[in-house]
Design an enzyme around this catalytic site. Structure first.
Site, PDB file in Angstrom:
ATOM      1  N   ARG A   1      -0.828  -8.690  13.380  1.00 10.57           N
ATOM      2  CA  ARG A   1      -1.418  -7.683  12.474  1.00 10.57           C
ATOM      3  C   ARG A   1      -2.209  -8.369  11.365  1.00 10.57           C
ATOM      4  O   ARG A   1      -3.240  -7.857  10.918  1.00 10.57           O
ATOM      5  CB  ARG A   1      -0.318  -6.775  11.914  1.00 10.57           C
ATOM      6  CG  ARG A   1       0.173  -5.770  12.972  1.00 10.57           C
ATOM      7  CD  ARG A   1       1.582  -5.280  12.733  1.00 10.57           C
ATOM      8  NE  ARG A   1       1.764  -4.591  11.480  1.00 10.57           N
ATOM      9  CZ  ARG A   1       2.961  -4.383  10.909  1.00 10.57           C
ATOM     10  NH1 ARG A   1       4.065  -4.790  11.514  1.00 10.57           N
ATOM     11  NH2 ARG A   1       3.040  -3.756   9.765  1.00 10.57           N
TER      12      ARG A   1
ATOM     13  N   LYS B   1       0.826  -1.211   0.000  1.00 12.54           N
ATOM     14  CA  LYS B   1       0.000   0.000   0.000  1.00 12.54           C
ATOM     15  C   LYS B   1       0.866   1.269   0.000  1.00 12.54           C
ATOM     16  O   LYS B   1       0.656   2.169  -0.800  1.00 12.54           O
ATOM     17  CB  LYS B   1      -0.924   0.024   1.237  1.00 12.54           C
ATOM     18  CG  LYS B   1      -1.825  -1.200   1.359  1.00 12.54           C
ATOM     19  CD  LYS B   1      -2.729  -1.132   2.587  1.00 12.54           C
ATOM     20  CE  LYS B   1      -1.997  -1.134   3.926  1.00 12.54           C
ATOM     21  NZ  LYS B   1      -1.258  -2.382   4.222  1.00 12.54           N
TER      22      LYS B   1
ATOM     23  N   ARG C   1      14.051   1.084  10.599  1.00 10.15           N
ATOM     24  CA  ARG C   1      13.098  -0.026  10.584  1.00 10.15           C
ATOM     25  C   ARG C   1      12.064   0.222  11.662  1.00 10.15           C
ATOM     26  O   ARG C   1      12.376   0.788  12.709  1.00 10.15           O
ATOM     27  CB  ARG C   1      13.814  -1.361  10.859  1.00 10.15           C
ATOM     28  CG  ARG C   1      14.660  -1.795   9.690  1.00 10.15           C
ATOM     29  CD  ARG C   1      15.389  -3.099   9.960  1.00 10.15           C
ATOM     30  NE  ARG C   1      16.425  -3.263   8.960  1.00 10.15           N
ATOM     31  CZ  ARG C   1      16.301  -4.010   7.856  1.00 10.15           C
ATOM     32  NH1 ARG C   1      15.207  -4.713   7.634  1.00 10.15           N
ATOM     33  NH2 ARG C   1      17.279  -4.079   6.979  1.00 10.15           N
TER      34      ARG C   1
ATOM     35  N   ARG D   1      11.472  -5.031   5.504  1.00 10.43           N
ATOM     36  CA  ARG D   1      11.177  -3.633   5.121  1.00 10.43           C
ATOM     37  C   ARG D   1      12.033  -2.628   5.875  1.00 10.43           C
ATOM     38  O   ARG D   1      12.275  -2.763   7.068  1.00 10.43           O
ATOM     39  CB  ARG D   1       9.693  -3.351   5.432  1.00 10.43           C
ATOM     40  CG  ARG D   1       9.335  -1.873   5.440  1.00 10.43           C
ATOM     41  CD  ARG D   1       7.869  -1.632   5.305  1.00 10.43           C
ATOM     42  NE  ARG D   1       7.086  -2.121   6.428  1.00 10.43           N
ATOM     43  CZ  ARG D   1       5.757  -2.124   6.437  1.00 10.43           C
ATOM     44  NH1 ARG D   1       5.075  -1.694   5.380  1.00 10.43           N
ATOM     45  NH2 ARG D   1       5.115  -2.579   7.486  1.00 10.43           N
TER      46      ARG D   1
ATOM     47  N   ARG E   1      -9.999   0.726   8.493  1.00  4.31           N
ATOM     48  CA  ARG E   1      -9.615  -0.628   8.895  1.00  4.31           C
ATOM     49  C   ARG E   1     -10.727  -1.336   9.661  1.00  4.31           C
ATOM     50  O   ARG E   1     -10.571  -2.498  10.009  1.00  4.31           O
ATOM     51  CB  ARG E   1      -8.378  -0.554   9.792  1.00  4.31           C
ATOM     52  CG  ARG E   1      -7.056  -0.880   9.074  1.00  4.31           C
ATOM     53  CD  ARG E   1      -5.960  -0.580  10.062  1.00  4.31           C
ATOM     54  NE  ARG E   1      -4.734  -1.273   9.926  1.00  4.31           N
ATOM     55  CZ  ARG E   1      -3.641  -0.779   9.357  1.00  4.31           C
ATOM     56  NH1 ARG E   1      -3.667   0.385   8.756  1.00  4.31           N
ATOM     57  NH2 ARG E   1      -2.516  -1.456   9.376  1.00  4.31           N
TER      58      ARG E   1
HETATM   59  P1  ADP Z   1       2.218  -1.873   3.241  1.00  7.77           P
HETATM   60  O1  ADP Z   1       2.225  -0.364   3.209  1.00  7.77           O
HETATM   61  O2  ADP Z   1       1.021  -2.449   2.548  1.00  7.77           O
HETATM   62  O3  ADP Z   1       2.397  -2.446   4.607  1.00  7.77           O
HETATM   63  P2  ADP Z   1       4.808  -1.623   1.837  1.00  7.77           P
HETATM   64  O4  ADP Z   1       4.463  -0.823   0.639  1.00  7.77           O
HETATM   65  O5  ADP Z   1       5.510  -0.938   2.936  1.00  7.77           O
HETATM   66  O6  ADP Z   1       3.468  -2.375   2.386  1.00  7.77           O
HETATM   67  O7  ADP Z   1       5.639  -2.897   1.354  1.00  7.77           O
HETATM   68  C1  ADP Z   1       6.165  -3.830   2.305  1.00  7.77           C
HETATM   69  C2  ADP Z   1       7.574  -4.230   1.894  1.00  7.77           C
HETATM   70  O8  ADP Z   1       7.527  -5.034   0.711  1.00  7.77           O
HETATM   71  C3  ADP Z   1       8.485  -3.049   1.575  1.00  7.77           C
HETATM   72  O9  ADP Z   1       9.787  -3.375   2.026  1.00  7.77           O
HETATM   73  C4  ADP Z   1       8.442  -2.947   0.033  1.00  7.77           C
HETATM   74  O10 ADP Z   1       9.673  -2.459  -0.493  1.00  7.77           O
HETATM   75  C5  ADP Z   1       8.201  -4.386  -0.382  1.00  7.77           C
HETATM   76  N1  ADP Z   1       7.268  -4.524  -1.529  1.00  7.77           N
HETATM   77  C6  ADP Z   1       6.219  -3.715  -1.836  1.00  7.77           C
HETATM   78  N2  ADP Z   1       5.570  -4.174  -2.934  1.00  7.77           N
HETATM   79  C7  ADP Z   1       6.225  -5.301  -3.325  1.00  7.77           C
HETATM   80  C8  ADP Z   1       6.039  -6.235  -4.404  1.00  7.77           C
HETATM   81  N3  ADP Z   1       5.039  -6.102  -5.281  1.00  7.77           N
HETATM   82  N4  ADP Z   1       6.905  -7.258  -4.488  1.00  7.77           N
HETATM   83  C9  ADP Z   1       7.919  -7.416  -3.590  1.00  7.77           C
HETATM   84  N5  ADP Z   1       8.150  -6.562  -2.553  1.00  7.77           N
HETATM   85  C10 ADP Z   1       7.315  -5.521  -2.417  1.00  7.77           C
HETATM   86  P1  ADP Z   2       0.888  -1.788   7.719  1.00  9.41           P
HETATM   87  O1  ADP Z   2       0.342  -1.163   6.483  1.00  9.41           O
HETATM   88  O2  ADP Z   2       2.237  -2.371   7.542  1.00  9.41           O
HETATM   89  O3  ADP Z   2      -0.083  -2.719   8.365  1.00  9.41           O
HETATM   90  P2  ADP Z   2       0.438   0.713   9.129  1.00  9.41           P
HETATM   91  O4  ADP Z   2       1.547   1.692   9.135  1.00  9.41           O
HETATM   92  O5  ADP Z   2      -0.739   0.980   8.273  1.00  9.41           O
HETATM   93  O6  ADP Z   2       1.100  -0.695   8.819  1.00  9.41           O
HETATM   94  O7  ADP Z   2      -0.109   0.504  10.615  1.00  9.41           O
HETATM   95  C1  ADP Z   2       0.754   0.260  11.700  1.00  9.41           C
HETATM   96  C2  ADP Z   2      -0.075   0.144  12.969  1.00  9.41           C
HETATM   97  O8  ADP Z   2      -0.741   1.397  13.225  1.00  9.41           O
HETATM   98  C3  ADP Z   2      -1.209  -0.874  12.926  1.00  9.41           C
HETATM   99  O9  ADP Z   2      -0.759  -2.170  13.278  1.00  9.41           O
HETATM  100  C4  ADP Z   2      -2.185  -0.297  13.952  1.00  9.41           C
HETATM  101  O10 ADP Z   2      -1.755  -0.553  15.285  1.00  9.41           O
HETATM  102  C5  ADP Z   2      -2.057   1.194  13.717  1.00  9.41           C
HETATM  103  N1  ADP Z   2      -3.006   1.708  12.703  1.00  9.41           N
HETATM  104  C6  ADP Z   2      -2.713   2.266  11.494  1.00  9.41           C
HETATM  105  N2  ADP Z   2      -3.812   2.649  10.849  1.00  9.41           N
HETATM  106  C7  ADP Z   2      -4.860   2.301  11.655  1.00  9.41           C
HETATM  107  C8  ADP Z   2      -6.278   2.396  11.534  1.00  9.41           C
HETATM  108  N3  ADP Z   2      -6.848   2.925  10.427  1.00  9.41           N
HETATM  109  N4  ADP Z   2      -7.026   1.925  12.559  1.00  9.41           N
HETATM  110  C9  ADP Z   2      -6.469   1.400  13.678  1.00  9.41           C
HETATM  111  N5  ADP Z   2      -5.150   1.250  13.836  1.00  9.41           N
HETATM  112  C10 ADP Z   2      -4.338   1.704  12.841  1.00  9.41           C
END
Ligand code: ADP
Ligand code: ADP
Ligand code: ZN
Length: 222
Positions: free
Chosen positions: A176, A17, A164, A131, A92
């Site tokens: 999560r 995302k 990180r 990541r 969410r």
């Molecule tokens: P999210 O915001 O949904 O949690 P991220 O965009 O941060 O996910 O992506 C999670 C990790 O995977 C990051 O380290 C990113 O560089 C990597 N990543 C994102 N998209 C892809 C993909 N299509 N294939 C492989 N790795 C990816």
């Molecule tokens: P990822 O996309 O990797 O799951 P986020 O950065 O979106 O991570 O979220 C990290 C943490 O922040 C979640 O595990 C949760 O604790 C909190 N969080 C983020 N967005 C929301 C939301 N819309 N509602 C509730 N908790 C949230």
């Protein structure tokens, strides 16, 4: 279109995302709104909301709708959102989705597309565990899947300091993922019923997903 576009990226942790939201900012001039980033900023700033959110985030559970909605409303009151927004990590829960509809309706807007990034859960553990981001500009990287062109330097800003997230470990990711399936995945049906659901293959390569999203978003912002 007369109203700014409102897009939602739906998917579990690691779905891509954040990576794709930043590309949509570049490709379409939209603004990424990440509730995770907003919450992490509140934690770092030590605000009341941040103090309440910290332990919940470390445990991999969801922060209360009340806190998240307050933070999101403040952000949506800023002028740059008029360009159109990509909601990353929000809504969410059912309650957040309903509150978003209410907030948009007040402004004569609605959700234009909720895009589900369909992925394989097990692969998400590896994606999240590998990541890291540039401390200077926030560009995202991965130990294996997205390394900087020049080792140790950010492609975007040249920065050499990376960080990180405390919650990006295998154990917390599993919590999560559970929270995602219990509380967030039902929103796929919610947006399907509204006729705005789109799906992309989140297991494809980063550029392939970028192009699939460009097809969808291009039609909406045309
Ligand atoms: P999210 O915001 O949904 O949690 P991220 O965009 O941060 O996910 O992506 C999670 C990790 O995977 C990051 O380290 C990113 O560089 C990597 N990543 C994102 N998209 C892809 C993909 N299509 N294939 C492989 N790795 C990816
Ligand atoms: P990822 O996309 O990797 O799951 P986020 O950065 O979106 O991570 O979220 C990290 C943490 O922040 C979640 O595990 C949760 O604790 C909190 N969080 C983020 N967005 C929301 C939301 N819309 N509602 C509730 N908790 C949230
Ligand atoms: Zn950078």
């Amino acid at each position: 279109m007369t109203q700014p576009a409102v897009l939602i990226l739906l998917g579990p942790p690691g779905a891509g995302k954040g990576t794709q939201a930043r590309m949509l900012e570049e490709d379409f001039g939209l603004v990424q709104l990440s509730t995770g980033d907003l919450l992490r900023a509140a934690v770092a700033a030590g605000t009341e909301a941040g103090k309440k959110a910290k332990a919940v985030m470390e445990a991999g559970a969801l922060v209360s709708d009340e806190i998240v909605l307050a933070i999101l409303k403040d952000r949506m009151a800023e002028p740059d959102v008029a360009k159109g927004i990509i909601l990353d990590g929000f809504p969410r829960t059912d309650g957040q989705a309903a509150a978003l509809d209410g907030l948009l309706a007040q402004a004569g807007q609605r959700v234009n597309a909720a895009i589900s990034m369909d992925v394989d859960d097990e692969a998400m553990v590896g994606r999240v565990s590998g990541r890291y981001t540039c401390a200077g500009c926030g560009e995202g990287y991965h130990d294996e899947f997205k390394q900087p062109d020049k080792a140790g330097a950010c492609d975007k800003c040249g920065g050499t300091v990376f960080k990180r997230r405390a919650d990006d470990n295998a154990e917390t990711v599993r919590e999560r993922l559970k929270a995602y399936h219990a509380q967030t995945a039902p929103l796929i049906t919610y947006y399907e019923a509204k006729g705005v659901l789109q799906r992309v293959d989140g297991m494809a390569s980063i550029p392939a997903i970028r192009s699939a999203l460009a097809d969808i978003v291009g039609k909406i912002t045309a």
